[in-house]
Structure formats: C-alpha cells, structure tokens
Write an enzyme that holds these catalytic residues in place. Structure first.
Site, PDB file in Angstrom:
ATOM      1  CG  ASP A 558      -1.902   0.984   1.394  1.00 62.78           C
ATOM      2  OD1 ASP A 558      -2.297   1.564   0.368  1.00 62.78           O
ATOM      3  OD2 ASP A 558      -2.358   1.235   2.537  1.00 62.78           O
ATOM      4  CD  GLU A 561      -0.259   5.718  -3.567  1.00 62.63           C
ATOM      5  OE1 GLU A 561       0.338   5.911  -2.491  1.00 62.63           O
ATOM      6  OE2 GLU A 561      -1.094   4.834  -3.738  1.00 62.63           O
ATOM      7  CG  ASP A 639      -8.225   4.845   1.106  1.00 64.55           C
ATOM      8  OD1 ASP A 639      -8.064   3.619   0.995  1.00 64.55           O
ATOM      9  OD2 ASP A 639      -7.407   5.591   1.676  1.00 64.55           O
TER      10      ASP A 639
HETATM   11  C1  NOJ Z   1      -4.589   3.254   2.898  1.00 61.72           C
HETATM   12  C2  NOJ Z   1      -5.256   2.150   2.143  1.00 61.72           C
HETATM   13  O1  NOJ Z   1      -5.843   2.650   0.968  1.00 61.72           O
HETATM   14  C3  NOJ Z   1      -6.270   1.470   3.030  1.00 61.72           C
HETATM   15  O2  NOJ Z   1      -6.869   0.422   2.307  1.00 61.72           O
HETATM   16  C4  NOJ Z   1      -5.592   0.957   4.280  1.00 61.72           C
HETATM   17  O3  NOJ Z   1      -6.556   0.391   5.117  1.00 61.72           O
HETATM   18  C5  NOJ Z   1      -4.900   2.094   4.988  1.00 61.72           C
HETATM   19  N1  NOJ Z   1      -3.976   2.728   4.088  1.00 61.72           N
HETATM   20  C6  NOJ Z   1      -4.156   1.638   6.246  1.00 61.72           C
HETATM   21  O4  NOJ Z   1      -3.126   0.791   5.914  1.00 61.72           O
END
Ligand code: NOJ
Length: 985
Positions: A558, A561, A639
């Site tokens: 994650d 970017e 998200d």
């Molecule tokens: C951002 C991610 O997009 C999300 O899916 C994740 O739960 C959080 N980071 C925490 O790691």
C-alpha cells in the site's frame, strides 16, 4: 419581521441548531482540492495548454517549428532514424532532436524523440544538482517485457509524395506510416484511411534545455508585442514556472528548467476513446476543455494518495496507465505514451458534417487528444487494431499480460483495518465456517506490526502468528499481511539500520537520505529502482527472516505512490534523487510498480525448498501502478466511500482498467469510509462477486461488517452472492487464463464484446465475464426492484437462474429484487461451474463439474475451460487441462476437444485429475424434439473402466411463461481432462 417566540419558531431554531451541529460533526467527505494541483497550478500543464490555445488562435498562419531534416533520414532493418530540427523564433538557433521510428514484428509502430544536447550530457544543471542530464530513458526497462522484435517486412515505399517518407509495415503490409517532413508529423494509415495522426494540429512541443539567463524584467509598452522565445509563435513568455515552482509550501528546485514533451494525437472518425486509468467517471472519456457536462481540466496521471476522492473527475488517483484506445464501428486503434513523469491528457471532439448528406453519407466525429508530460522522452507506440482484442493483445505483448494468479486469489478476501489480535482473526475464521460462508483469505492491515515497523508483529496482540496461520491452513485459507515502502526512522529497528547502512533509501536533492512522514511518523523510503535494494528486500521476506510467516502468507503493498503525508501533493518532492541520480520527477509514476516488482520477486525466493519445487505463484496487491504492474498481481481502487455513487463508479473504473491491460482489479466491497446500510452492503457483495479482485475492506473507524453480522435476510443473500462466485470459479479462472495469454480483459464492456454495436459503445454499467457469455448488471441504486440490461446483439439471452428469455438488441427490464443478481447467459456459450458449496477455493480442487450449454439461435454453442493446480508454476511444463466444449447442432452432439499443448508434466497432471468428472450437463434452450428423449449416448476416449460407450438418462423440462426449455444429463461420468462426446439424437 416577528420575533421568534411561538412554539413553531422554537422548533425552527432547534432544528437549525441540530442541522448546524450535524454539519459540524458529520465528517465532510470530500477531497481537499487545495492539496492537489489543477492544470492552472502546474507550470508545464499551463504552458502546453497555452501553446495549444495560441496555435488554435493563429489558425492557418501558424507553422509548427519542428521539421524532419530529409537528409538525415535513413531506414534500415525496420527502423527509420533521422533528426527533427526545432527552429527557435529568432531562426538562428536550431535544436536537434534525434528521431527513431521502429516498426515491430507485431504490427506496432514506435515513435521516439530525444534531445541531442541532453543525450550527450552537454548541459549544465542549476543549484549544483547531482541529477542526471539525459532525458529519462529507463521507463522501458520497467514497463516493457517483450514484443520489441523489429519487423523484417517493413519497407520504405517509393510512392511517397514530395516532402514525405512512406513506410509500409504490419501483417501482410496492410499498415502505412506517412512521415511528413515539415512540419514533422506522422499519419498512421489502415484500409486507405488515416487512423491515427501525430502532430496534425501542431501541438508537438519539446521544451529544450536552455541556460537560465538572469534578466531585468522587460517593460512592455502599451501596444507593443512581447518578445517571442519559444516554439516559433508570437507569445508573451511566462518564465515564472521554468526555474522553480512552488505548491503548498514546497518549492521544486527544477535543476534542468523546463523540459516538457507534448504531442497531439488525433483519431479521425473515432467518437469514443477509452483508457488512461485511473480516474472516476465514465469509461468513454469526456472532453476536457469545458462546455456542458465536460471537464475543465485535462485527465491527470500523477500517482497520488487522494484522500476521499471525487466522483466523475479527471483528477489523478493512485495509479496510471498512459494507454488509450479509440473505437468506432468495426475499428479499434490505440496509443501507449510511455512516459513515467507527471502527464496530462486533454481530449476534445469535433463533429465533421458531411457534404454528401443528400447521398445518405453522414458526418463523423474526430477525437483530438493532446498529451504532455513534465519530462522524459517522447516515446509513443501506435496500435492499428482493427479489433479491440488486437489492440489489448499488442499492448500486452509489450507490457506483459496479467499474472495467472493462484486459485485462492480469485476467491473472496476478507479485510478490514484492522483485525486486532490473532484471536480476532481465528474468531472471524470460525464465524465464516459457522455461517457456512466461503472465503479464502483474511487480511492484516498495519496494526499487526509492532509500532508500524514492518516485518515485525505486535507481541501483545499477535503473540502467535504461526498458530493463527495454521488454523487458516486447515481449510486451505491464506493470510495477506501489509508491508508498506516507508520504513520507520527509529533507533534499534534493524530494518532501518540496514536500510541506512546499505544506503538503499531515496535521497533528497542534496544527496542525503530523504526523510518524510507516514504511518510510523518519521520514515525513510526504500528505493526499489536500486538493484541492491531489490536484493535486500528479497532477503527480508525469507521465512527465517520475517519470523511468523508461514507458506500461506502473502503480501499487500500500500502507500506506494509513494504517499508522504507532509510531502507536496502528499508525495515525494520531485527533485528527490533515486538510484542512478534520476530525479523523482522523471519516474514518479513507476515508483509503485518497482515496489511490487521487488515484493513479487521476494515472494519467489522465500526459501530453498519452495524454489526447488518450482515455487508457488506470488500474490501481491498494489494500490499504485503503471503499465506493466499487471504482471505482478492485483490492484484495487483505493479508499472509496460507503455510498451508492461509489458503488456505481466502481464498474466503469474496473472496466476501464480491464481494457487498459490491468484486469485483475477490484474496489473495496462495502466502501472504505463510512458505514454502508445493509441494503448497500448486500448490493455491493452482489457487484463484488463480479469484480476480478473481490475483497471486503473497511476503515478503522467503521463498524464491523463481516457478512455474518448483517443478519437475516442480508447474510443469506450475501452468502448466495459469495456461493455464486465460488460456483463460477472455473469460468473466472478460465477468463484469467485468457487474460494471462492474450491480454483480453477479465470483465468486458459492451463495445469489446460487440464492436459493431454503435449504440452500446459507451455502456459501462454492466459487464461480460471473459468469453463465457455471462452478462452481469450489478444493481447500484437504492431501492431498485428491476434494472435495464442492454443487449448488444440479436442473440437470445437467458436469465442465469430461471432461464427467462430476452431477445432483441437494446434495453430489457430485468427483475432485481434485493435477493436477485441480474445475470444473463448469452446464447451460443458453454459455461463451466462447480456446484458443491465449500469453505474455500482450495477445497474444491477435486470437485466435479457442471457444464451449462446455452444454445444459440443457430442451435450451436461453445466454451472453454482452463484448469491447473491453481498454485504452482507447473502449468508452464504442461500440467493443465485446457478443453473446448462444442455443441454441434447438425450432429446434435456435445464434444470435448483438447486445446492443450503437451509438456513434461502433462501426463502426471492428467493422471491426478482422472477422477475429476463432469457430473451434470444442463442444456438451456433445449429443442422440443428432445421431449421424447430419455437417454443419450456417451463416448469417452479410452475409458476402459466404464466402457467406451454407454447410455445415460436425460430429463427434459418444457418452456413455460417466458422461460426457455431445458434438459439435464445427469452424471455422464466423463473425465474433465478427457476427450468425449455426448450424442443427443
Ligand atoms: C490506505 C489504504 O488505501 C487502506 O486500504 C488501508 O486500510 C490504509 N492505508 C491503512 O493501511
């Protein structure tokens, strides 16, 4: 006005107070626009748009300053080389831009333009920068894995018009590239028509290197024209964004000054363009230069952690794929703009009316696109189709096809931020079993770590990770744990100590280790562009190093970017330096890919015994991506929010990713932020059952929402959706296999399946599963009891569950009460499925198959099945079953034919699969003449145990009330990996 005194006015004040409090305490769910640049806030975006405006205002009096020097042109072995000369307005200075046009064996053409001075390193950098002087030329190294064999047949044609060079290329020489010398431009021709036109509008722009000249600001007197410097036009040059650029309190030092590259690409006669994900909004891309229902900003590609992102917007998101398809009736073409720097794409359309209307010849629409990147080479691939499949497969040949995942990875994934203890995980696992809900993978978000230190476990909450993994393994289930690229800057953490001592982190512009802020607080970022960092990263995942991970653990990458909470636009400064002293600006959009590449390779090397056994296929989920990331795993759309708009938006987003070469895609089921109503959650599971990547996930502040918590009837309905997914896993796996060998999307939009159906080109709210003919229309509106499903042809379509028939091109209203998933089967297909409910995909390994034969209007049907062990790389040695099932109406026979190529491990695998059989054949649309048939004859190649021929029973069910007739052959007993036939008459 009367004073507020009566009871109603008291109520009014109370209501006003309540609404005020609600407004204050309801979290505002909207992107912080001020954190991300608009085009007007980006120097090179503004400059290139201004250039385009000037070109259009000058009209015929404008001439592009780029000309190919005819004397420089040579053609040898499929490659044209030459020098484009950019003449500056004073006429004296000429900038040399080396050009290569490569014609590839596949029929793809590649146009590359560099800058001679920078190739030679003949420039000076400001601020004593250590950055590289060349234009970034390593995007290819990461994105391209094949398809670069140069055409032997391509040749220069003698028939070129004065001032042009014409190259004939492509399969059987059906394509032509007409290279115009002055101004420079290229027309790509097929079927006697220009399909793709480069620089036809004159927007080519390569901002050449120049030294900064400190000058006194010139006073421009009234009525006087400002001095012209750039690109041969009369313009007032605004240097304010050439030398440094500030945004949100951060200043980009831009040691090389302005260096953007731009080109206009026109698709004459094409009304629709698709691709360039990741964006919300319709799959058929919108115009971007204002006007009703158009966007005002170009589509932006600059991988970013966009918190609470907007719907229907050209704003950038977490990943980018600079690949676009243009589509019209019977023709698809495409371009791939290989550039890893920040990129924007403007789209406009012009209607060309016909002078021949009286003859019934209608006008058409041209789509104009204008691409510009902040730096790097101008490097563009052109695909001339003519089908959507040709284009996606040619793009995939270059960037790689999607990874064939393990079987578990296409089952259901249960995630949330966070499962808080190992006992919590065990409990969720038990509850799924208690409620008989299938799932394959449970996920751990960042809280499992000891203080956000990756490769560690919180000793209090996860004291026994191996015990937890063992429980999961008992039902062949897996665990996915998150590992992010930011490494906590904390004393005594061995990982950070190694990162620093080995010098494997990204550096700032001064060459020191770059420090920023993310989940752990102060952090450093691994630089996965560095080969030494890859070696180190590999070592960290070894079972004896990442203690507490067993063989059923896989990884989630994650924030790649990269997300930097205190960085400009929530990412790294552009003047940071990576391995080889490339500036972050040059390669930003590749950053996420390099992390996943490192993780993927690390998972291949976790221990010797796995390596020896030929290894298991890694599984890595990524949020950030670029062209090529599809080779290494799955992505999700980040998200999203628990509302109906986000559910609806997920469908075009996933379709878009699919036609852009990254089909293993999904969205957080239920929505990440917020608490979905039970209806929304249920509808989201029904939609998610048709996402290639199917995972429920939720933010840490949300209420628990595992499917068994919803209660009756929701839990039962969600369970039905999950069971549907599991019963169709053979069809899904076959679709994944197809994607992995030819780049076709796993879920497909209407235009891809019906390329001639003009009315359906923009349809993006329903999807076809692979080549199975299954057409799903997820319900994305609250309270819906029916939906309109669009049929792109005149074939018969049958309701998956009750065989109601729908015929006729256009919209059909299909029932869709909460317990119903609108799902149709197109006539002419054969769909494989497995009907025994199991706890996980792994436990279905030896289950028998059902074949659903959906007869087409002509009475025929066919379909395929791909099957392997769903885990290892043995399929590469032939350990797989690949069958084609054909129902031949003339012979009235259903046959199973072999599509496999025999390899070293074929026999052994087929032996192991010998006991896996077809337990049922359902024929939908069975002819009335079968009413009297009670037995069918089964023939199986070399089946000694049951005899080559035998008779088995058939039951027939007549058509009634709009529902098709159907027949069932029970237990034909034929092997799934064998050749056989069933004769129905
Ligand atoms: C951002 C991610 O997009 C999300 O899916 C994740 O739960 C959080 N980071 C925490 O790691």
């Amino acid at each position: 006005m009367l004073p507020f005194s009566g009871p109603s006015s008291r109520w009014a004040s109370l209501l006003a107070l309540v609404s005020l409090l609600c407004a204050l305490f309801t979290p505002t769910v909207a992107v912080k626009h001020e954190n991300f640049k608009t085009c007007a806030q980006s120097g090179f975006c503004t400059r290139n748009r201004a250039y385009a405006d000037q070109v259009s205002s000058l009209g015929a009096s404008f001439t592009s300053p780029y000309a190919l020097d005819p004397k420089s042109v040579t053609f040898s072995k499929g490659q044209l080389t030459g020098t484009i000369v950019k003449t500056l307005p004073n006429g004296a200075e000429k900038i040399k831009l080396p050009l290569t046009i490569t014609f590839l064996e596949s029929g793809t053409a590649r146009v590359t333009v560099d800058e001679e001075k920078r190739q030679k390193g003949d420039i000076t950098l400001r601020h004593d920068s250590k950055a590289r002087k060349e234009r970034y030329n390593e995007a290819e190294k990461w994105a391209i894995v094949g398809g670069l064999a140069v055409s032997k047949g391509a040749a220069v044609s003698k028939e070129a018009k004065q001032g042009t060079t014409r190259v004939v290329y492509g399969p059987a020489g059906i394509f032509q590239a007409v290279i115009k010398h002055a101004p420079f431009g290229v027309e790509f021709v097929r079927d006697g028509e220009v399909q793709v036109d480069f620089n036809g509008k004159g927007l080519m722009n390569m901002e050449h290197w120049r030294p900064k000249i400190e000058k006194e600001p010139k006073e421009v007197k009234e009525g006087e024209e400002p001095v012209v410097e750039e690109a041969g036009m009369r313009s007032s040059e605004d240097e304010s964004t050439w030398w440094d650029e500030s945004f949100g309190g951060n200043t980009d030092s831009k040691p090389r000054g302005p260096e953007s590259v731009a080109m206009d690409v026109t698709f004459p006669g094409y009304e629709h363009v698709f691709g360039i994900p990741e964006h919300t909004g319709p799959m058929s891309l919108k115009q971007t230069r204002g006007g009703e229902s158009n966007y005002n900003d170009p589509y932006r590609l600059y991988n970013s952690d966009v918190f609470e992102y907007d719907m229907d917007s050209p704003m950038t998101l977490y990943g980018s794929i600079p690949f676009m398809q243009a589509h019209k009736k019977d023709s698809t073409v495409g371009v791939f703009w290989l550039n890893a720097a920040e990129t924007w794409v403007d789209i406009t359309k012009s209607k060309v009316s016909s002078n021949l209307l009286s003859l019934g010849i209608e006008g058409h629409t041209d789509t104009h696109t204008h691409w510009f990147s902040e730096g790097g080479l101008l490097d563009v691939f052109v695909f001339l189709g003519p089908t959507p499949k040709d284009v996606t497969s040619a793009y995939g040949e270059l960037t790689g096809y999607t990874q064939l995942p393990q079987q578990f990875a296409i089952g259901y994934h249960q995630c949330r931020w966070n499962y808080v203890t190992d006992e919590d995980v065990r409990d969720v696992d038990r509850k799924f079993d208690k409620f008989k809900i299938p799932y394959d993978v449970i996920w751990l978000d960042i809280e499992y770590t000891d203080g956000k230190k990756y490769f560690t476990w919180d000793p209090h909450t996860f004291p026994d990770p191996l015990g937890m993994e063992k429980q999961l393994d008992a039902h062949d289930r897996k665990l996915v744990a998150i590992i992010d690229p930011h490494i906590k800057n904390e004393g005594g953490y061995p990982i950070v100590d190694e990162l620093k001592s080995k010098d494997l982190a990204v550096h700032n512009k001064n060459g020191d280790i770059y420090e920023g802020w993310c989940w752990p607080g102060s952090s450093y970022w691994i630089d996965c562009f560095n080969p030494a960092a890859l070696t180190w990263w590999k070592s960290l995942f070894r079972y004896d190093k990442f203690i507490g991970t067993a063989r059923n653990v896989f990884i989630w990458n994650d924030m790649n970017e990269p997300s930097v909470f205190n960085g400009p636009e929530t990412t790294m400064p552009k003047d940071n330096l990576h391995h080889g002293n490339w500036e972050h600006r040059d390669l930003h959009n590749l950053n996420g890919l390099t992390l996943v590449n490192a993780t993927y390779n690390a998972l291949l090397a976790r221990d010797k015994s796995e390596e020896k056994a030929g290894g298991v296929r890694p599984f890595v989920l990524t949020r950030s991506f670029f062209s090529g990331s599809q080779r290494m795993g799955a992505m999700w759309t980040g998200d999203n929010q628990a509302n109906w708009e986000h559910l609806a938006a997920s469908i075009p987003m996933i379709l878009s990713l699919g036609v852009s070469g990254f089909p293993f895609a999904g969205a957080d089921v239920g929505g990440f932020f917020g608490n979905p109503s039970k209806e929304l959650l249920t509808r989201w599971y029904q939609a998610g059952a048709f996402y290639p990547f199917f995972r429920g996930h939720a933010h840490i502040d949300t209420r628990r929402r595992e499917p068994y918590l919803a209660g009756s009837p929701y839990t039962e309905i969600i369970t039905q959706a999950l069971r549907l997914r599991y019963s169709l896993l053979p069809a899904w796996y076959t679709a994944f296999h197809e994607a992995s060998v030819n780049g076709s999307p796993i879920v497909r939009p209407n235009y891809f399946v019906h390329p001639t159906d003009e009315r359906g080109f923009a349809i993006d709210d329903q999807l076809y599963l692979g080549s199975t003919g299954l057409l799903a229309k997820p319900v994305t509106a609250e309270g819906a009891e029916s939906v309109d499903v669009y049929l792109g042809d005149h074939e018969s379509y049958y309701d998956y569950f009750d065989f109601t028939v729908y015929t006729g091109k256009g919209k059909h209203n299909v029932p869709a009460k909460l317990d119903t998933i609108p799902l149709l089967m197109r006539g002419g297909h054969i769909i494989p499925r497995r009907e025994r409910p199991r706890r996980s995909a792994g436990l279905m390994k030896w289950d028998p198959f059902t074949l659903v034969v959906v007869l087409g209007k002509d009475g025929n049907a066919d379909g395929t099945l791909y099957l392997d062990d769903g885990a290892s790389f043995d399929h590469e040695a032939g350990a797989y079953v690949h069958r084609r099932f054909v129902f031949d109406n003339d012979a009235v026979v259903l046959r199973s034919e072999d599509l496999a190529t025999e390899g070293k491990k074929t026999k052994e695998y087929l032996r192991a699969m010998a006991r896996v059989r077809v337990e049922k054949v359902v024929v939908v649309g069975a002819p009335a003449t079968w009413k009297a048939v009670t037995q069918v004859e089964v023939n199986e190649e070399g089946d000694k145990s049951s005899g080559a021929k035998r008779m088995v029973g058939l039951s027939y069910h007549g058509a009634e009330g709009g529902k098709a007739a159907w027949a069932v052959v029970r237990d034909p007993g034929v092997g799934i990996g064998r050749g056989w036939s069933i004769a129905f008459a």
